[in-house]
Design a protein around this motif. Structure first.
Motif, PDB file in Angstrom:
ATOM      1  N   LEU A 196       0.613   4.195   1.216  1.00  0.00           N
ATOM      2  CA  LEU A 196       0.752   5.004   2.429  1.00  0.00           C
ATOM      3  C   LEU A 196       1.378   4.263   3.607  1.00  0.00           C
ATOM      4  CD1 LEU A 196      -2.634   6.960   2.360  1.00  0.00           C
ATOM      5  CD2 LEU A 196      -0.373   7.771   1.683  1.00  0.00           C
ATOM      6  N   ASP A 197       1.786   3.024   3.431  1.00  0.00           N
ATOM      7  CA  ASP A 197       2.452   2.303   4.509  1.00  0.00           C
ATOM      8  C   ASP A 197       3.663   3.090   4.997  1.00  0.00           C
ATOM      9  OD1 ASP A 197       0.662   0.290   4.408  1.00  0.00           O
ATOM     10  OD2 ASP A 197       2.045  -1.258   3.732  1.00  0.00           O
ATOM     11  N   LYS A 198       3.725   3.322   6.321  1.00  0.00           N
ATOM     12  CA  LYS A 198       4.865   3.994   6.970  1.00  0.00           C
ATOM     13  C   LYS A 198       5.161   5.361   6.357  1.00  0.00           C
ATOM     14  CE  LYS A 198       5.185   0.212   9.300  1.00  0.00           C
ATOM     15  NZ  LYS A 198       4.554   0.137  10.636  1.00  0.00           N
ATOM     16  N   THR A 199       4.131   6.087   5.981  1.00  0.00           N
ATOM     17  CA  THR A 199       4.303   7.388   5.331  1.00  0.00           C
ATOM     18  C   THR A 199       4.229   8.556   6.312  1.00  0.00           C
ATOM     19  OG1 THR A 199       3.448   6.603   3.217  1.00  0.00           O
ATOM     20  CG2 THR A 199       3.276   8.956   3.607  1.00  0.00           C
ATOM     21  N   MET A 231       0.839  -1.192   0.000  1.00  0.00           N
ATOM     22  CA  MET A 231       0.000   0.000   0.000  1.00  0.00           C
ATOM     23  C   MET A 231       0.878   1.248   0.000  1.00  0.00           C
ATOM     24  SD  MET A 231      -3.210   0.847   2.519  1.00  0.00           S
ATOM     25  CE  MET A 231      -2.219   0.781   4.011  1.00  0.00           C
ATOM     26  N   GLU A 265      -4.580   7.853  -2.934  1.00  0.00           N
ATOM     27  CA  GLU A 265      -4.260   6.539  -3.502  1.00  0.00           C
ATOM     28  C   GLU A 265      -5.236   6.167  -4.615  1.00  0.00           C
ATOM     29  OE1 GLU A 265      -2.113   3.561  -0.373  1.00  0.00           O
ATOM     30  OE2 GLU A 265      -4.274   3.819  -0.170  1.00  0.00           O
ATOM     31  N   VAL A 267      -5.427   9.950   7.196  1.00  0.00           N
ATOM     32  CA  VAL A 267      -5.535   8.644   6.545  1.00  0.00           C
ATOM     33  C   VAL A 267      -6.613   8.674   5.464  1.00  0.00           C
ATOM     34  CG1 VAL A 267      -6.137   6.219   6.895  1.00  0.00           C
ATOM     35  CG2 VAL A 267      -4.640   7.384   8.537  1.00  0.00           C
ATOM     36  N   LYS A 297      -6.005   8.022   1.540  1.00  0.00           N
ATOM     37  CA  LYS A 297      -6.687   6.967   0.784  1.00  0.00           C
ATOM     38  C   LYS A 297      -7.313   7.530  -0.490  1.00  0.00           C
ATOM     39  CE  LYS A 297      -7.707   3.801   4.594  1.00  0.00           C
ATOM     40  NZ  LYS A 297      -8.791   3.204   5.437  1.00  0.00           N
ATOM     41  N   TYR A 309       5.421   5.831  10.352  1.00  0.00           N
ATOM     42  CA  TYR A 309       6.845   5.523  10.166  1.00  0.00           C
ATOM     43  C   TYR A 309       7.564   5.458  11.507  1.00  0.00           C
ATOM     44  CZ  TYR A 309      11.782   6.181   9.104  1.00  0.00           C
ATOM     45  OH  TYR A 309      13.152   6.042   9.058  1.00  0.00           O
ATOM     46  N   ALA A 352      -0.024   0.814  10.758  1.00  0.00           N
ATOM     47  CA  ALA A 352       0.543   0.527   9.438  1.00  0.00           C
ATOM     48  C   ALA A 352       0.991   1.794   8.711  1.00  0.00           C
ATOM     49  CB  ALA A 352      -0.463  -0.222   8.576  1.00  0.00           C
ATOM     50  N   TYR A 353       0.408   2.938   9.083  1.00  0.00           N
ATOM     51  CA  TYR A 353       0.717   4.194   8.398  1.00  0.00           C
ATOM     52  C   TYR A 353       1.848   4.974   9.065  1.00  0.00           C
ATOM     53  CZ  TYR A 353      -3.872   3.343   6.324  1.00  0.00           C
ATOM     54  OH  TYR A 353      -4.946   2.780   5.663  1.00  0.00           O
TER      55      TYR A 353
END
Length: 214
Positions: A3-6, A1, A209, A202, A206, A36, A33-34
């Motif tokens: 935005l993972d660790k963004t 995804m 994305e 978030v 999304k 960092y 999950a988002y």
């Protein structure tokens, strides 16, 4: 995804209240999950020492890296996940020598691409301030989208963190122009709860994305 660790969360320059701590715990649980990392950005060393244990425990519970700003001695003493240093702090080389292998070292590069090039062994380099910031008055440099454009020409896999006045309305602009990670401080800690504000990030992310991938 995408935005993972963004999203990189920076603490306020003060003690985190009980309500904020509870919000942060809920945020980590729902949105880990988002995230960092979480950086403790308290300038008063004695207060920072008091805050590290409870934030370290919370970050450990949700596997969120805890980064200490400036004070490498405290990062060592409390065995946190890493340190963030600026121009007047320890160098990257000193941090790598002093810290155990595998710890995160981030380096502030302001709007200085040459400084970033000298720190390509960092885990990330940060540029900023990009926008007007309530957190840092009279910042040492003013970064811009031109800074990101120059950084794109550097052959490097080092993640680029953007900092300074970033909020729900402007962070997507930075991602579109080459930012890997966006840092939030004042946006999260003023007004309504940090949880609700992060949830709004978030949702905006999304939507971004979906615009990319249809």
């Amino acid at each position: 995804m995408l935005l993972d660790k963004t999203f990189y969360i920076l603490s306020p320059d003060r003690q985190i209240t009980a309500l904020e701590y509870a919000d942060l715990a809920r945020l980590f649980q729902d949105f880990f999950a988002y995230v960092y990392a979480f950086q403790l950005r308290i300038k008063d060393k004695s207060l920072l020492e008091k805050e590290i244990p409870r934030l370290s425990s919370l970050c450990c519970e949700y596997k969120i890296p805890l980064i200490i700003n400036d004070f490498i001695d405290l990062a060592l003493r409390f065995e946190t996940d890493g340190v963030h240093v600026g121009a007047g702090d320890n160098t990257l080389e000193q941090c790598r020598y002093l810290l155990p292998k595998g710890k995160i070292v981030g380096v502030s590069c302001y709007d200085d691409i040459e400084r970033a090039k000298k720190n390509l062994l960092a885990d990330y380099v940060s540029f900023g301030c990009f926008f007007e910031s309530q957190t840092k008055h009279n910042p040492p440099a003013k970064a811009s989208l031109a800074t990101l454009a120059k950084w794109k020409n550097v052959i490097s896999e080092v993640p680029c963190v953007c900092i300074g006045g970033i909020n729900k309305k402007n962070f997507v602009q930075l991602l579109r122009n080459g930012a890997n990670i966006v840092a939030f401080s004042d946006y999260l800690w003023r007004g309504e709860s940090p949880y609700e504000k992060f949830a709004a990030l978030v949702e905006t992310g999304k939507y971004y994305e979906r615009s990319l991938y249809g």
